[in-house]
Motif scaffolding. Structure first.
Motif, short mmCIF file in Angstrom:
data_model
loop_
_atom_site.label_atom_id
_atom_site.label_comp_id
_atom_site.label_asym_id
_atom_site.label_seq_id
_atom_site.Cartn_x
_atom_site.Cartn_y
_atom_site.Cartn_z
N GLN A 1 3.41 -11.43 -14.15
CA GLN A 1 3.69 -12.85 -14.35
C GLN A 1 3.17 -13.69 -13.18
N TYR A 2 1.87 -13.52 -12.92
CA TYR A 2 1.22 -14.33 -11.88
C TYR A 2 1.85 -14.07 -10.51
N THR A 3 2.13 -12.78 -10.26
CA THR A 3 2.70 -12.30 -9.00
C THR A 3 4.03 -12.99 -8.69
N GLN A 4 4.87 -13.10 -9.73
CA GLN A 4 6.18 -13.71 -9.56
C GLN A 4 7.33 -12.82 -10.04
N ASP A 5 7.03 -11.77 -10.79
CA ASP A 5 8.05 -10.88 -11.34
C ASP A 5 7.92 -9.52 -10.66
N LEU A 6 8.87 -9.19 -9.79
CA LEU A 6 8.84 -7.93 -9.03
C LEU A 6 9.81 -6.89 -9.60
N SER A 7 10.30 -7.09 -10.81
CA SER A 7 11.41 -6.30 -11.32
C SER A 7 11.11 -4.80 -11.37
N SER A 8 9.90 -4.41 -11.71
CA SER A 8 9.58 -2.98 -11.81
C SER A 8 8.50 -2.58 -10.80
N TRP A 9 8.31 -3.41 -9.78
CA TRP A 9 7.27 -3.11 -8.80
C TRP A 9 7.52 -1.77 -8.12
N LEU A 10 8.75 -1.53 -7.70
CA LEU A 10 9.06 -0.27 -7.02
C LEU A 10 8.89 0.93 -7.94
N ALA A 11 9.32 0.79 -9.17
CA ALA A 11 9.28 1.93 -10.09
C ALA A 11 7.85 2.35 -10.41
N TYR A 12 6.92 1.41 -10.45
CA TYR A 12 5.56 1.72 -10.86
C TYR A 12 4.55 1.59 -9.72
N ARG A 13 5.00 1.32 -8.52
CA ARG A 13 4.08 1.01 -7.43
C ARG A 13 3.04 2.11 -7.22
N PRO A 14 1.85 1.72 -6.79
CA PRO A 14 0.85 2.73 -6.45
C PRO A 14 1.18 3.38 -5.11
N THR A 15 0.41 4.37 -4.74
CA THR A 15 0.61 5.03 -3.45
C THR A 15 -0.62 4.82 -2.58
N ASP A 16 -0.37 4.64 -1.31
CA ASP A 16 -1.45 4.52 -0.34
C ASP A 16 -1.34 5.70 0.62
N PRO A 17 -2.34 6.56 0.69
CA PRO A 17 -2.23 7.74 1.55
C PRO A 17 -2.04 7.40 3.02
N LEU A 18 -2.41 6.18 3.42
CA LEU A 18 -2.27 5.78 4.82
C LEU A 18 -0.97 5.03 5.08
N GLY A 19 -0.22 4.70 4.03
CA GLY A 19 1.02 3.95 4.21
C GLY A 19 0.80 2.53 4.69
N GLN A 20 -0.39 1.98 4.44
CA GLN A 20 -0.72 0.62 4.89
C GLN A 20 -0.75 -0.32 3.69
N MET A 21 0.38 -0.46 3.02
CA MET A 21 0.50 -1.21 1.78
C MET A 21 1.69 -2.15 1.85
#
Length: 669
Positions: free
Chosen positions: A534-554
């Motif tokens: 929603q135009y970077t306004q809805d964070l409701s499932s961000w944690l559940a589906y978040r990508p992974t960064d091998p360097l932890g710089q996200m």
């Protein structure tokens, strides 16, 4: 940020640009018009969202719509997954979801509901759910699924059991910052010193935290708490006139809820305002520590920025709250071909970019520069009028962006490069499409990363504002983040003549995970910023589906604008979209050890405006929770909303501009 060439098509909000105004301003000038669906079939005159009617043409008569239109009969055709614990996000498919306000899972009648479109919704399984049908309700109708959702129980805690190995100093006066060392600190949200349960807490990393001695502290153990556990130091901190630097010694840790033998400890903690009942208030505690640390962060150390825990830190390991501005121009000027000699279009009041001295005079420490993928990659494209465009007509787009980065760095500013406009196939990126595309966006980030991987002051915002309520089917979160379980059948496009079209052609996204992998494949370790629904306004499932960064710089991005459809001067206007849950969602991301940065916010700035209700709310929350904030936009457009300045020297606009300048200058650089 949306742009006015998108307004030329019918959309889900009454919004008209007078022909004289449209002719007087360059297409592509930024103008936010809300988070709702952007385009529907041209035969539709109005739609209802959340019980509100939004006109799609001036001929529409929302006021005459019936209750049946307002509250349609829903129909659930399916849901996925079929089972799960509390906190599971279940995607519903069906019809008539627009206007629905409640959801049930079995006997749990307090499920969190988010209506994504008339045919898709998400339901978060509550802790009191039972196995049974899923229901979706509006004020007039309800619909129940034909099959049952299997409830597998209350989800186990993801919060670690902390342990404290020591702290320093072991004594000091009120205001002393005590460094605590140990393990499992990620997600901790409150700190105690003796009987004082209001100590400011800053979690620096999983093994280091800082606790500020509050005014009511007395001698006693130091404790760190999260929603499920607590750890207490073995030694006591002494409140005194001077600080002693010896270590606090080894610790013993205590769980507030991990076993039956600790149940009395859990009860005691809960009654004292800690533990799971205090996530909101504890966010305030942690942010006080974040605010005090960040005030000295941006001005010291080498000009580099990276992620450490849920904060940004500079080259000297000092916490930095990023505060700055967007400079808009590079995303639309070159592709539209109206100033080949200057891809910035003099949008900041002068050719070749903004006045960096003026930006720095506001005590900014970061600038965000939105970009266009076709202009950077320099491939020819075709608009909806059949006109073939050279997206870099001056042959100077890359060199101009590189110059802006170098000049910003010379002024002491970090830089965010943002993929703002993208388009699949041969289409010209002349407006905002739903998501980055596999055709060009991965090549864009390969090129950007190779160009700037040796510059640790540059961050990459992988895509500006995704939206999945247009020509999409499937699991929107999964497709956005991982590139799986979804598809698009079309995309919006336009041309310089304003020939807005819904191009019916399937295309493939570049997911956030794919873009992270692409950046890391170049050897770049720059911070990557990940947007949301929603135009970077809805964070409701961000944690559940978040990508992974091998360097932890996200880090997670958030765009905070006034609640859609509200009126300036009302309380609702002063709250961002998806309030109040958006605040908890931000705090949950922080608790998971990931920074959050609002890379856009804005408010009313028309002549005579006094105050900035929305941005006042956002910046107060940001200061309390260690969130970074960037205002839209450092451009001399004269619009009534979301513009910070009136001239090249940085004179602030009324209302929003004046408030944002005051907020920035009242922080240290």
């Amino acid at each position: 940020m949306l742009n006015t060439n998108e307004v030329l098509a019918p959309r889900a909000r009454a919004f008209a640009v007078p022909s004289s105004q449209a002719a007087a301003r360059p297409i592509g000038r930024s103008a936010r018009i809300g988070p709702g669906p952007r385009k529907v079939g041209v035969s539709v005159q109005a739609i209802w969202i959340g019980g509100l009617c939004f006109a799609l043409s001036l001929a529409s008569a929302c006021g005459g719509a019936s209750a049946a239109t307002n509250n349609p009969q829903q129909g659930i055709t399916g849901f996925s997954p079929a089972s799960g614990a509390s906190g599971t996000s279940v995607t519903l498919t069906g019809t008539g979801f627009t206007g629905s306000t409640q959801a049930w899972v079995g006997n749990g009648h307090d499920a969190v509901l988010k209506v994504i479109s008339s045919t898709q919704a998400s339901v978060t399984v509550p802790t009191d759910a039972t196995t049974g049908a899923i229901a979706i309700l509006n004020p007039t109708h309800s619909s129940f699924s034909s099959s049952s959702f299997t409830f597998t129980g209350v989800a186990s805690s993801s919060y670690p059991q902390q342990s404290i190995s020591g702290f320093s100093p072991v004594s000091g006066p009120v205001g002393t910052v005590v460094t605590v060392k140990g393990a499992g600190f990620t997600g901790s949200s409150a700190a105690w010193i003796g009987s004082a349960h209001n100590a400011a807490l800053l979690v620096v990393s999983d093994t280091v935290a800082q606790v500020t001695v509050p005014s009511d502290a007395q001698a006693g153990q130091i404790a760190l708490l999260n929603a499920q556990h607590a750890a207490f130091s073995s030694g006591s901190f002494t409140v005194g006139a001077t600080a002693a630097s010896s270590s606090g010694g080894s610790s013993s840790s205590s769980s507030s809820s991990s076993s039956s033998s600790s149940s009395s400890s859990s009860s005691s903690s809960s009654s004292s305002g800690s533990g799971s009942s205090s996530s909101s208030s504890s966010g305030s505690s942690s942010s006080n520590g974040g605010s005090s640390s960040s005030s000295s962060g941006g001005s010291t150390g080498a000009l580099s920025i990276r992620v450490q825990g849920n904060q940004f830190v500079n080259g000297s390991e000092h916490v930095v709250q990023l505060r700055g501005v967007n400079f808009s121009g590079f995303e639309f000027v070159a592709i539209q071909g109206w100033d080949p000699s200057d891809p910035s279009g003099a949008q900041g009041g002068q050719p070749n970019g903004p006045s960096w001295a003026a930006i720095k005079s506001w005590h900014a420490n970061v600038v965000r520069i939105p970009l266009n993928e076709a202009s950077w990659l320099d491939y020819s494209c075709t608009d909806t009028g059949g006109v073939v465009h050279n997206p870099d007509p001056g042959g100077n787009y890359k060199s101009s962006v590189e110059t802006q980065v170098a000049e910003a760095n010379a002024a002491g500013l970090y830089v965010i490069l943002d993929l703002h406009w993208a388009a699949p196939g041969t289409a010209c990126p002349m407006l905002q499409t739903q998501m980055a595309d596999a055709d060009h966006s991965l090549s864009f980030w390969t090129s950007i990363a190779n160009q700037f991987k040796s510059n640790p002051s540059v961050m990459f915002e992988l895509y500006n504002e995704p939206f999945f309520d247009f020509d999409f089917s499937g699991n929107s979160w999964s497709y956005m983040m991982q590139g799986t379980s979804g598809s698009f059948t079309g995309y919006p496009a336009t041309g310089n003549s304003g020939n807005w079209q819904n191009v019916q052609q399937s295309w493939t996204v570049a997911s956030y995970q794919q873009m992270i992998n692409t950046v890391r494949a170049t050897g770049a370790n720059n911070v990557v910023l990940i947007g949301t629904m929603q135009y970077t306004q809805d964070l409701s499932s961000w944690l559940a589906y978040r990508p992974t960064d091998p360097l932890g710089q996200m880090a997670a991005t958030w765009h905070a604008y006034p609640t859609y459809g509200t009126t300036w001067g009302t309380y609702d206007y002063s709250q961002p979209n998806f309030s109040p849950q958006i605040f908890t969602e931000v705090q949950n991301i922080l608790a998971a050890g990931i920074p959050v940065i609002a890379t856009e916010t804005g408010d009313q700035d028309s002549s005579g405006t006094v105050g900035s209700p929305l941005v006042s709310t956002v910046t107060s929350f940001a200061d309390q929770n260690g969130v970074s904030v960037i205002g839209w936009a450092w451009d001399v457009w004269g619009d009534a909303n979301n513009v910070l300045i009136t001239d090249v020297s940085g004179a602030p606009t009324d209302g929003y501009g004046q408030f944002f300048q005051s907020w920035m200058v009242n922080h240290a650089d």
